[in-house]
Write a protein that holds these residues in place. Structure first.
Motif, short mmCIF file in Angstrom:
data_model
loop_
_atom_site.label_atom_id
_atom_site.label_comp_id
_atom_site.label_asym_id
_atom_site.label_seq_id
_atom_site.Cartn_x
_atom_site.Cartn_y
_atom_site.Cartn_z
N ALA A 80 0.83 -1.20 0.00
CA ALA A 80 0.00 0.00 0.00
C ALA A 80 0.87 1.26 0.00
O ALA A 80 0.57 2.23 -0.71
N LYS A 81 1.96 1.24 0.78
CA LYS A 81 2.87 2.39 0.80
C LYS A 81 3.51 2.60 -0.56
O LYS A 81 3.66 3.73 -1.02
N GLN A 82 3.90 1.50 -1.23
CA GLN A 82 4.51 1.60 -2.55
C GLN A 82 3.51 2.16 -3.57
O GLN A 82 3.85 3.01 -4.39
N GLU A 83 2.27 1.67 -3.51
CA GLU A 83 1.23 2.18 -4.42
C GLU A 83 1.00 3.67 -4.20
O GLU A 83 0.84 4.43 -5.16
N ARG A 84 0.99 4.09 -2.95
CA ARG A 84 0.79 5.51 -2.64
C ARG A 84 1.94 6.34 -3.19
O ARG A 84 1.73 7.40 -3.79
N ALA A 85 3.17 5.87 -3.00
CA ALA A 85 4.34 6.60 -3.49
C ALA A 85 4.29 6.72 -5.02
O ALA A 85 4.58 7.79 -5.58
N GLU A 86 3.90 5.64 -5.70
CA GLU A 86 3.80 5.66 -7.15
C GLU A 86 2.70 6.62 -7.61
O GLU A 86 2.88 7.36 -8.59
N LYS A 88 1.59 9.29 -5.99
CA LYS A 88 2.05 10.66 -5.75
C LYS A 88 3.06 11.09 -6.81
O LYS A 88 3.04 12.22 -7.29
N LYS A 89 3.94 10.16 -7.21
CA LYS A 89 4.94 10.46 -8.25
C LYS A 89 4.25 10.77 -9.56
O LYS A 89 4.57 11.72 -10.24
N LEU A 90 3.27 9.95 -9.92
CA LEU A 90 2.51 10.14 -11.15
C LEU A 90 1.76 11.47 -11.11
O LEU A 90 1.73 12.21 -12.10
N THR A 92 2.57 14.15 -9.43
CA THR A 92 3.56 15.22 -9.57
C THR A 92 4.00 15.37 -11.02
O THR A 92 4.11 16.49 -11.53
N GLU A 93 4.22 14.27 -11.70
CA GLU A 93 4.66 14.30 -13.09
C GLU A 93 3.60 14.89 -14.01
O GLU A 93 3.90 15.64 -14.93
N THR A 94 2.33 14.60 -13.77
CA THR A 94 1.25 15.10 -14.63
C THR A 94 0.90 16.55 -14.34
O THR A 94 0.35 17.23 -15.19
N SER A 95 1.25 17.04 -13.14
CA SER A 95 0.94 18.45 -12.83
C SER A 95 2.04 19.40 -13.29
O SER A 95 1.88 20.61 -13.23
N GLU A 96 3.16 18.86 -13.75
CA GLU A 96 4.27 19.73 -14.20
C GLU A 96 4.10 20.13 -15.63
O GLU A 96 3.51 19.65 -16.45
#
Length: 96
Positions: A80-86, A88-90, A92-96
């Protein structure tokens, strides 16, 4: 505010205690005029104040016990922590 009538018949165990002394416990508690059920919530020292909690029937707590016994909880939490980190990364990438 409405008066909540309850009776704690048995404290089965303490899960944790916070800095204010509230203890999260598994109890057999009767709410109102109903038969006791299993209850998980935090209580103060004299059981006069409580937090929100969850009340379970015998059937529900037995099912929960089966689930807890069949799942690798540490692995599930790590996934679950890994899914959350992924996610959040996605995000961040789409909001840039």
């Amino acid at each position: 505010m409405a008066v909540v009538n309850y009776s704690i018949y048995k404290v089965l165990g303490t899960l944790s205690e916070n800095k204010d002394g509230m203890k999260k416990q598994l109890t057999c508690t009767s709410w109102g005029r109903y038969n006791p059920k299993f209850d998980i919530r935090a209580w103060d020292e004299d059981y006069s104040q409580m937090t929100k909690g969850v009340t379970l029937t015998l059937e529900e707590i037995l099912e929960l016990k089966e689930i807890l016994n069949s799942v690798d909880l540490e692995e599930a939490l790590e996934e679950a922590k890994q899914e959350r980190a992924e996610a959040k990364k996605l995000e961040t990438e789409t909001s840039e």
